[in-house]
Scaffold this motif. Structure first.
Motif, PDB file in Angstrom:
ATOM      1  N   VAL A 261       4.817  36.373   9.360  1.00  0.00           N
ATOM      2  CA  VAL A 261       3.509  35.517  10.951  1.00  0.00           C
ATOM      3  C   VAL A 261       1.862  36.561  10.593  1.00  0.00           C
ATOM      4  N   THR A 262       1.326  35.748  11.724  1.00  0.00           N
ATOM      5  CA  THR A 262       0.196  35.874  11.644  1.00  0.00           C
ATOM      6  C   THR A 262      -0.641  37.210  12.488  1.00  0.00           C
ATOM      7  N   CYS A 263      -1.051  38.013  12.896  1.00  0.00           N
ATOM      8  CA  CYS A 263      -1.272  39.044  14.259  1.00  0.00           C
ATOM      9  C   CYS A 263      -3.168  38.991  14.389  1.00  0.00           C
ATOM     10  N   ASP A 264      -3.511  38.453  15.151  1.00  0.00           N
ATOM     11  CA  ASP A 264      -5.447  38.871  15.496  1.00  0.00           C
ATOM     12  C   ASP A 264      -5.867  40.497  15.997  1.00  0.00           C
ATOM     13  N   SER A 265      -6.454  40.751  15.475  1.00  0.00           N
ATOM     14  CA  SER A 265      -7.371  42.222  15.679  1.00  0.00           C
ATOM     15  C   SER A 265      -7.807  42.030  16.738  1.00  0.00           C
ATOM     16  N   ILE A 266      -8.585  41.385  17.528  1.00  0.00           N
ATOM     17  CA  ILE A 266      -9.260  41.471  18.565  1.00  0.00           C
ATOM     18  C   ILE A 266      -8.559  42.800  19.544  1.00  0.00           C
ATOM     19  N   ASN A 267      -7.206  42.793  19.828  1.00  0.00           N
ATOM     20  CA  ASN A 267      -6.641  44.127  20.639  1.00  0.00           C
ATOM     21  C   ASN A 267      -7.119  45.096  20.430  1.00  0.00           C
ATOM     22  N   PHE A 268      -7.398  45.590  18.598  1.00  0.00           N
ATOM     23  CA  PHE A 268      -6.675  46.707  18.184  1.00  0.00           C
ATOM     24  C   PHE A 268      -8.139  47.698  18.735  1.00  0.00           C
ATOM     25  N   PHE A 269      -9.571  47.093  19.189  1.00  0.00           N
ATOM     26  CA  PHE A 269     -10.950  48.107  18.899  1.00  0.00           C
ATOM     27  C   PHE A 269     -10.372  48.253  20.839  1.00  0.00           C
ATOM     28  N   THR A 270      -9.852  49.745  20.363  1.00  0.00           N
ATOM     29  CA  THR A 270      -9.751  50.143  21.569  1.00  0.00           C
ATOM     30  C   THR A 270      -9.626  51.415  21.435  1.00  0.00           C
ATOM     31  N   THR A 271     -10.046  52.807  22.255  1.00  0.00           N
ATOM     32  CA  THR A 271      -9.203  54.681  22.249  1.00  0.00           C
ATOM     33  C   THR A 271      -7.739  54.697  21.756  1.00  0.00           C
ATOM     34  N   LYS A 272      -6.913  53.839  22.257  1.00  0.00           N
ATOM     35  CA  LYS A 272      -5.795  54.313  22.283  1.00  0.00           C
ATOM     36  C   LYS A 272      -4.719  53.843  21.709  1.00  0.00           C
ATOM     37  N   PRO A 273      -3.378  54.384  20.761  1.00  0.00           N
ATOM     38  CA  PRO A 273      -2.888  53.626  20.067  1.00  0.00           C
ATOM     39  C   PRO A 273      -1.807  52.476  20.206  1.00  0.00           C
ATOM     40  N   GLN A 274      -2.003  51.085  19.262  1.00  0.00           N
ATOM     41  CA  GLN A 274      -2.211  49.917  20.067  1.00  0.00           C
ATOM     42  C   GLN A 274      -0.585  49.446  19.095  1.00  0.00           C
ATOM     43  N   ALA A 275       1.022  50.016  19.724  1.00  0.00           N
ATOM     44  CA  ALA A 275       1.817  49.769  19.771  1.00  0.00           C
ATOM     45  C   ALA A 275       2.076  48.264  19.405  1.00  0.00           C
ATOM     46  N   ILE A 276       2.405  47.379  18.068  1.00  0.00           N
ATOM     47  CA  ILE A 276       2.832  45.771  17.862  1.00  0.00           C
ATOM     48  C   ILE A 276       4.193  45.355  17.721  1.00  0.00           C
ATOM     49  N   ILE A 277       4.420  44.854  18.080  1.00  0.00           N
ATOM     50  CA  ILE A 277       6.358  44.637  17.899  1.00  0.00           C
ATOM     51  C   ILE A 277       5.836  42.854  17.392  1.00  0.00           C
ATOM     52  N   VAL A 278       5.932  41.704  16.394  1.00  0.00           N
ATOM     53  CA  VAL A 278       5.976  40.704  16.085  1.00  0.00           C
ATOM     54  C   VAL A 278       7.039  40.455  15.912  1.00  0.00           C
ATOM     55  N   ASP A 279       7.681  39.697  16.017  1.00  0.00           N
ATOM     56  CA  ASP A 279       8.804  38.060  15.809  1.00  0.00           C
ATOM     57  C   ASP A 279       9.088  37.572  14.596  1.00  0.00           C
ATOM     58  N   ILE A 280       9.397  38.426  13.551  1.00  0.00           N
ATOM     59  CA  ILE A 280       9.414  37.796  12.340  1.00  0.00           C
ATOM     60  C   ILE A 280      10.118  36.552  11.252  1.00  0.00           C
ATOM     61  N   THR A 281      11.634  36.372  12.003  1.00  0.00           N
ATOM     62  CA  THR A 281      12.521  35.398  12.554  1.00  0.00           C
ATOM     63  C   THR A 281      11.888  34.789  13.795  1.00  0.00           C
ATOM     64  N   GLU A 282      12.249  32.976  13.615  1.00  0.00           N
ATOM     65  CA  GLU A 282      12.064  32.283  14.944  1.00  0.00           C
ATOM     66  C   GLU A 282      12.269  32.709  15.964  1.00  0.00           C
ATOM     67  N   LEU A 283      13.703  33.394  16.229  1.00  0.00           N
ATOM     68  CA  LEU A 283      14.206  33.589  17.046  1.00  0.00           C
ATOM     69  C   LEU A 283      14.344  34.742  17.850  1.00  0.00           C
ATOM     70  N   GLY A 284      13.046  35.535  17.048  1.00  0.00           N
ATOM     71  CA  GLY A 284      13.270  37.254  17.292  1.00  0.00           C
ATOM     72  C   GLY A 284      14.714  37.405  17.151  1.00  0.00           C
ATOM     73  N   THR A 285      14.708  37.557  15.951  1.00  0.00           N
ATOM     74  CA  THR A 285      16.135  38.702  15.969  1.00  0.00           C
ATOM     75  C   THR A 285      16.077  39.781  14.801  1.00  0.00           C
ATOM     76  N   ILE A 286      14.949  39.244  14.298  1.00  0.00           N
ATOM     77  CA  ILE A 286      14.081  40.323  13.725  1.00  0.00           C
ATOM     78  C   ILE A 286      12.547  40.743  13.432  1.00  0.00           C
ATOM     79  N   LYS A 287      11.985  42.454  14.557  1.00  0.00           N
ATOM     80  CA  LYS A 287      11.022  42.041  14.648  1.00  0.00           C
ATOM     81  C   LYS A 287      10.367  43.670  14.143  1.00  0.00           C
ATOM     82  N   LEU A 288       9.507  43.637  13.962  1.00  0.00           N
ATOM     83  CA  LEU A 288       8.649  44.359  13.019  1.00  0.00           C
ATOM     84  C   LEU A 288       7.571  45.339  13.695  1.00  0.00           C
TER      85      LEU A 288
END
Length: 294
Positions: A261-288
């Motif tokens: 998967v690819t993930c854009d970094s534009i939303n990371f420019f903020t003071t608070k820690p950002q939690a990223i949960i991305v679907d690794i499989t197409e059905l979302g059965t495994i997330k990172l």
């Protein structure tokens, strides 16, 4: 019509050349040492500037810097209020310690204000070069549609040179702007997969941002907890590249691709820690799950 256009364009191209010369980034801006941008010096291979992407990053960066500025200004106001109260009735040592904190916050605010002004200066120069480049491109196109004369051919050569110089200046500013993007601190929080994750399973996670890479291996323990050989990594933000995340399952000597998967970094420019949960499989059965702190 063609003759009058050709005469006008010759004069106009000379004016444009003078304008470009006056607006040269290197002649009127004091940037860092060229060593910091050795891939962007004169004669280097020039890539195609991305004005829309640079605009999005600039707006996100400025918003994030202003958030930091507001937070520190609020802290300074709070400390200043305590400072006044403490001066009237408190121990001397505590008063001086508070005074030291105030001076520290004030210095940081001045650094932030300078940082913001530098970013704005760079982006303003970038927009000027972008407009000049667009003007040169439009005139090149107009000349290509008019009858070929000696004057028009000379003007085309000059416009092409101006176009290339603007392109090079834009790329140079992009490199200078990247220096002001800070750092992303990534922290591995683990895989989420419910029934897909079983004790004993081993996975490899590969994170890439441009030329920066992070490869780590993890194992699902018997109590469903996860252990990873590395948990944190620092990435330098990039104007054009997105995070690419690849997860593979390790089975003996074999590896099975779980997903990319690819993930854009534009939303990371903020003071608070950002939690990223991305679907690794197409059905979302495994997330990172990752955490990003800018």
């Amino acid at each position: 019509r063609s003759c009058s256009f050709t005469g006008f364009s010759t004069v106009q191209s000379r004016k444009l050349a003078k304008s470009l010369s006056r607006g040269s980034v290197r002649s009127r801006m004091s940037l860092k040492s060229p060593k910091a941008y050795n891939s962007l010096q004169k004669g280097a291979v020039i890539w195609d500037p991305k004005p829309l992407q640079v605009k999005k990053i600039f707006e996100a960066l400025k918003k994030g810097l202003n958030e930091y500025l507001e937070e520190n200004q609020a802290e300074l106001d709070y400390l200043s209020g305590r400072h006044k109260d403490t001066k009237r009735n408190s121990r001397l040592a505590f008063y001086y310690d508070l005074d030291k904190q105030i001076r520290c916050v004030e210095r940081y605010i001045r650094k932030l204000e300078f940082h913001i002004s530098k970013v704005e200066e760079l982006y303003e120069a970038y927009c000027i070069q972008c407009r000049l480049r667009d003007g040169a491109a439009n005139m090149k196109h107009a000349f290509s549609l008019s009858p070929s004369t000696k004057a028009s051919r000379e003007s085309l050569v000059e416009l092409y040179k101006n176009f290339q110089e603007c392109t090079e200046d834009m790329c140079f500013i992009e490199g200078a702007l990247e220096v002001h993007l800070g750092q992303f601190h990534l922290k591995m929080k683990g895989l989420v997969g419910f029934a897909r994750l079983c004790p004993g399973d081993q996975y490899e996670v590969f994170v890439r941002l441009g030329r920066q890479k992070w490869r780590l291996k993890g194992k699902i323990e018997t109590d469903d907890s996860q252990t990873w050989d590395e948990e944190e990594k620092i990435f330098i933000p990039n104007l054009h590249e997105k995070f690419e995340i690849k997860v593979t399952e390790l089975r003996g000597l074999a590896t099975i691709l779980v997903g990319v998967v690819t993930c854009d970094s534009i939303n990371f420019f903020t003071t608070k820690p950002q939690a990223i949960i991305v679907d690794i499989t197409e059905l979302g059965t495994i997330k990172l799950q990752l955490e990003v702190l800018w």
